[in-house]
Design a protein around this motif. Structure first.
Motif, short mmCIF file in Angstrom:
data_model
loop_
_atom_site.label_atom_id
_atom_site.label_comp_id
_atom_site.label_asym_id
_atom_site.label_seq_id
_atom_site.Cartn_x
_atom_site.Cartn_y
_atom_site.Cartn_z
N ARG A 251 -23.17 -52.88 8.97
CA ARG A 251 -23.81 -53.90 8.15
C ARG A 251 -24.75 -53.25 7.14
O ARG A 251 -25.20 -52.10 7.34
CB ARG A 251 -24.57 -54.90 9.02
N GLN A 252 -25.02 -53.97 6.08
CA GLN A 252 -26.01 -53.51 5.11
C GLN A 252 -27.39 -53.82 5.69
O GLN A 252 -27.72 -54.98 5.90
CB GLN A 252 -25.80 -54.24 3.78
N PRO A 253 -28.19 -52.82 6.03
CA PRO A 253 -29.42 -53.07 6.80
C PRO A 253 -30.44 -53.97 6.13
O PRO A 253 -31.24 -54.61 6.81
CB PRO A 253 -29.99 -51.66 7.01
N TRP A 254 -30.42 -54.06 4.77
CA TRP A 254 -31.48 -54.78 4.07
C TRP A 254 -31.03 -56.12 3.50
O TRP A 254 -31.84 -57.02 3.36
CB TRP A 254 -32.03 -53.90 2.95
N GLN A 255 -29.76 -56.26 3.19
CA GLN A 255 -29.28 -57.50 2.58
C GLN A 255 -28.21 -58.20 3.42
O GLN A 255 -27.65 -59.20 2.99
CB GLN A 255 -28.71 -57.20 1.18
N GLY A 256 -27.94 -57.69 4.58
CA GLY A 256 -26.85 -58.23 5.39
C GLY A 256 -27.29 -59.25 6.42
O GLY A 256 -27.03 -59.11 7.62
N GLN A 257 -27.98 -60.30 5.96
CA GLN A 257 -28.52 -61.28 6.91
C GLN A 257 -27.42 -62.00 7.69
O GLN A 257 -27.65 -62.44 8.81
CB GLN A 257 -29.38 -62.32 6.17
N ASN A 258 -26.24 -62.15 7.12
CA ASN A 258 -25.14 -62.82 7.83
C ASN A 258 -24.12 -61.81 8.34
O ASN A 258 -23.01 -62.18 8.70
CB ASN A 258 -24.44 -63.84 6.91
N GLN A 259 -24.52 -60.53 8.37
CA GLN A 259 -23.62 -59.47 8.83
C GLN A 259 -24.06 -58.97 10.21
O GLN A 259 -25.25 -58.83 10.48
CB GLN A 259 -23.63 -58.31 7.84
N TYR A 260 -23.06 -58.69 11.06
CA TYR A 260 -23.33 -58.26 12.43
C TYR A 260 -22.43 -57.08 12.76
O TYR A 260 -21.22 -57.14 12.58
CB TYR A 260 -23.10 -59.42 13.41
N GLY A 261 -23.05 -56.00 13.24
CA GLY A 261 -22.30 -54.79 13.53
C GLY A 261 -21.46 -54.93 14.79
O GLY A 261 -21.94 -55.41 15.82
N VAL A 262 -20.21 -54.49 14.70
CA VAL A 262 -19.32 -54.42 15.87
C VAL A 262 -18.85 -52.97 16.00
O VAL A 262 -18.85 -52.21 15.03
CB VAL A 262 -18.12 -55.37 15.73
N PRO A 263 -18.44 -52.55 17.19
CA PRO A 263 -18.07 -51.15 17.39
C PRO A 263 -16.87 -50.71 16.55
O PRO A 263 -15.94 -51.49 16.32
CB PRO A 263 -17.73 -51.10 18.89
N TYR A 264 -16.91 -49.45 16.14
CA TYR A 264 -15.69 -48.81 15.67
C TYR A 264 -14.73 -48.72 16.85
O TYR A 264 -15.16 -48.45 17.98
CB TYR A 264 -15.98 -47.40 15.18
N PRO A 265 -13.45 -48.89 16.64
CA PRO A 265 -12.52 -48.72 17.77
C PRO A 265 -12.37 -47.25 18.13
O PRO A 265 -12.24 -46.40 17.24
CB PRO A 265 -11.21 -49.31 17.24
N SER A 266 -12.39 -46.97 19.41
CA SER A 266 -12.12 -45.61 19.88
C SER A 266 -10.66 -45.55 20.34
O SER A 266 -9.83 -46.33 19.87
CB SER A 266 -13.09 -45.24 21.00
N TYR A 267 -10.35 -44.69 21.30
CA TYR A 267 -8.95 -44.43 21.66
C TYR A 267 -8.49 -45.13 22.94
O TYR A 267 -7.30 -45.15 23.23
CB TYR A 267 -8.74 -42.92 21.84
N PHE A 268 -9.42 -45.71 23.68
CA PHE A 268 -9.11 -46.29 24.99
C PHE A 268 -9.01 -47.80 24.87
O PHE A 268 -9.95 -48.46 24.43
CB PHE A 268 -10.22 -45.89 25.98
N HIS A 269 -7.87 -48.36 25.28
CA HIS A 269 -7.64 -49.80 25.20
C HIS A 269 -7.05 -50.29 26.53
O HIS A 269 -5.84 -50.55 26.63
CB HIS A 269 -6.72 -50.14 24.03
N PRO A 270 -7.89 -50.42 27.55
CA PRO A 270 -7.39 -50.77 28.89
C PRO A 270 -6.85 -52.18 28.96
O PRO A 270 -7.28 -53.07 28.22
CB PRO A 270 -8.64 -50.61 29.77
N SER A 271 -5.91 -52.37 29.87
CA SER A 271 -5.30 -53.68 30.09
C SER A 271 -5.90 -54.39 31.29
O SER A 271 -5.58 -55.56 31.55
CB SER A 271 -3.79 -53.53 30.30
N SER A 272 -6.74 -53.70 32.07
CA SER A 272 -7.29 -54.30 33.28
C SER A 272 -8.63 -53.67 33.62
O SER A 272 -8.96 -52.56 33.16
CB SER A 272 -6.33 -54.12 34.46
#
Length: 465
Positions: A251-272
């Protein structure tokens, strides 16, 4: 000394010496009594076995409690806060249609191998949980997860949250060299025009709608002050989009009032949840031979170059640091996922210097490997991922201000941290590991709350404010 190999927990053993049956002349009575006691014995032994397994799985090397992910409400078929999610069926030009020309989705690389498997990329192993996932494809993974999410509704009249599956990041990266700003902006403008025609948008002026973007907010906020033009479009500057919630990897730290940070995807995508527990256990017991490590290369620009150069210099000079240097030469291993995870999982601390922007995917690779992140800018994580990381920053990370690194020895600063404190920090990041992970999109009920579930719950809370 800081380095000590964790001892394997000793399994709990039952000290009961057995049963002491007495004989009786009443054979029939004796038979039933013996059978009943055998049943009790079996129950008792089964309980002991379950207790032993639980002790093994949930004990730590210092016998502190580690909270593993519990069965989530969505896994049980209940949606948190009566969540009812509607996924827009957009014209394909806004998402899947872009993939038809995957060789030109990024001006620097061929994205065709990366957009495979719903954005997970190419498989790394036969387990089906590990993929060579591109760092900028969270938008595709979000789409795939929400298409198959147990809280999805097909009736917009009962929905309380609306997802707009726009592959804005892929489109932006295909237009970075487009000099004509109108051509660069036109798809974003058409998206907004489409949304404003929908009755469900007009109901709340889009305030219950959200986007998930796989690139940083900077790529969608063109500099209006006549500064350098890095190829950004105007998506996040459009007034209707400011009514929406925008999920982005930075997110833009100063002007991103409606922005929310989510993780970058890594390599592990478990099914359970079983796969997640197994990986957490492996990282708890990992033997870490390096005090700290750095994976990265030099950067252009005065500030970035100074920080990166100093980190590389100090790591090279330390016998307790492992350096995996990135570069354009063909022998660099820093783009090989398994090599990256190997270095991180053998390190106690992982240096997270800002990259081309404040944030970097390596932060989440580090958490996945149970390696404590060391930050040099507050905008690399602390102002970005409030939904995912603890508010108490010292619980899971180390902070050394970038203005201090030339005056301080990183090795000395990290050596001051006691092994007990480091162990507590590692257990904290292993506890939050599931929430920064993107579960496999083919599994609708994985048994734990992943990064997508955390975002949905947070969005619903925002709506109720």
């Amino acid at each position: 000394m800081f380095f000590r190999k964790p001892s394997v927990p000793t399994p709990w053993k039952d000290q009961n010496k057995g049963n002491n049956f007495s004989k009786t002349k009443e054979t029939h009575y004796y038979y039933h009594k013996l059978t009943f006691r055998y049943i009790l014995l079996l129950i008792f032994l089964s309980s002991c076995f379950l207790f032993l397994v639980a002790s093994f799985c949930f004990s730590s090397t210092n016998h502190t409690h580690l909270r593993f992910p519990v069965i989530s409400t969505t896994a049980a078929g209940n949606c948190p806060g009566n969540l009812s999610l509607f996924v827009y069926q957009l014209p394909q030009e806004f998402n899947l249609g872009l993939l038809r020309d995957c060789t030109h989705l990024n001006v620097y690389t061929d994205m065709c191998p990366h957009v495979a498997n719903h954005g997970l990329g190419q498989p790394l192993a036969t387990s089906g949980s590990w993929f060579s996932t591109h760092q900028f494809l969270a938008e595709m993974i979000f789409h795939a997860r929400l298409e198959n999410h147990p809280c999805r509704t097909w009736d917009p009249n009962v929905a309380n949250l609306f997802y707009v599956p726009f592959y804005g990041g892929l489109h932006a990266s295909s237009k970075f060299r487009e000099a004509n700003q109108t051509a660069r902006d036109e798809l974003a403008v058409r998206l907004v025009e489409f949304l404003q025609m929908q009755p469900w948008w007009r109901r709340h002026d889009g305030k219950d709608h959200f986007l998930a973007l796989g690139r940083t907010a900077w790529d969608f906020m063109r500099n209006a002050n006549g500064g350098p033009d890095f190829g950004a479009n105007c998506l996040l500057d459009l007034p209707p989009v400011k009514n929406m919630s925008v999920l982005t990897v930075e997110r833009q730290p100063w002007q991103g009032q409606n922005q929310y940070g989510v993780p970058y995807p890594s390599y592990f995508h478990p099914s359970s949840v079983v796969q997640m527990h197994a990986w957490q256990q492996k990282m708890i017991r990992a033997e870490r031979n390096h005090l700290f490590s750095f994976i990265g290369g030099p950067r252009k620009g005065v500030d970035k170059a100074a920080v990166r150069d100093e980190l590389i210099k100090q790591c090279n000079e330390s016998t307790q640091c492992k350096l995996l240097k990135c570069g354009r030469n063909s022998d660099s291993k820093c783009y090989e996922p398994l090599e990256v995870l190997k270095v991180l999982s053998q390190s106690h601390f992982c240096l997270q210097a800002a990259g081309d922007s404040f944030t970097r995917r390596s932060t989440f690779d580090s958490v996945l490997a149970g390696c404590i992140p060391v930050f040099f800018s507050r905008h690399t994580a602390y102002t970005q991922y409030g939904w995912y990381f603890p508010a108490n920053e010292s619980e899971y990370s180390v902070y050394i201000d970038e203005s201090e690194i030339e005056k301080k020895s990183i090795e000395e600063e990290l050596s001051k941290i006691s092994s007990d404190r480091a162990e507590r920090m590692r257990r904290k990041i292993i506890e939050i590991m599931p929430t920064i992970t993107y579960a496999h999109p083919n599994s609708s009920r994985v048994g734990f709350e992943d990064a997508v579930d955390v975002a949905l719950a947070a969005l619903l809370k925002l709506k109720h404010k």
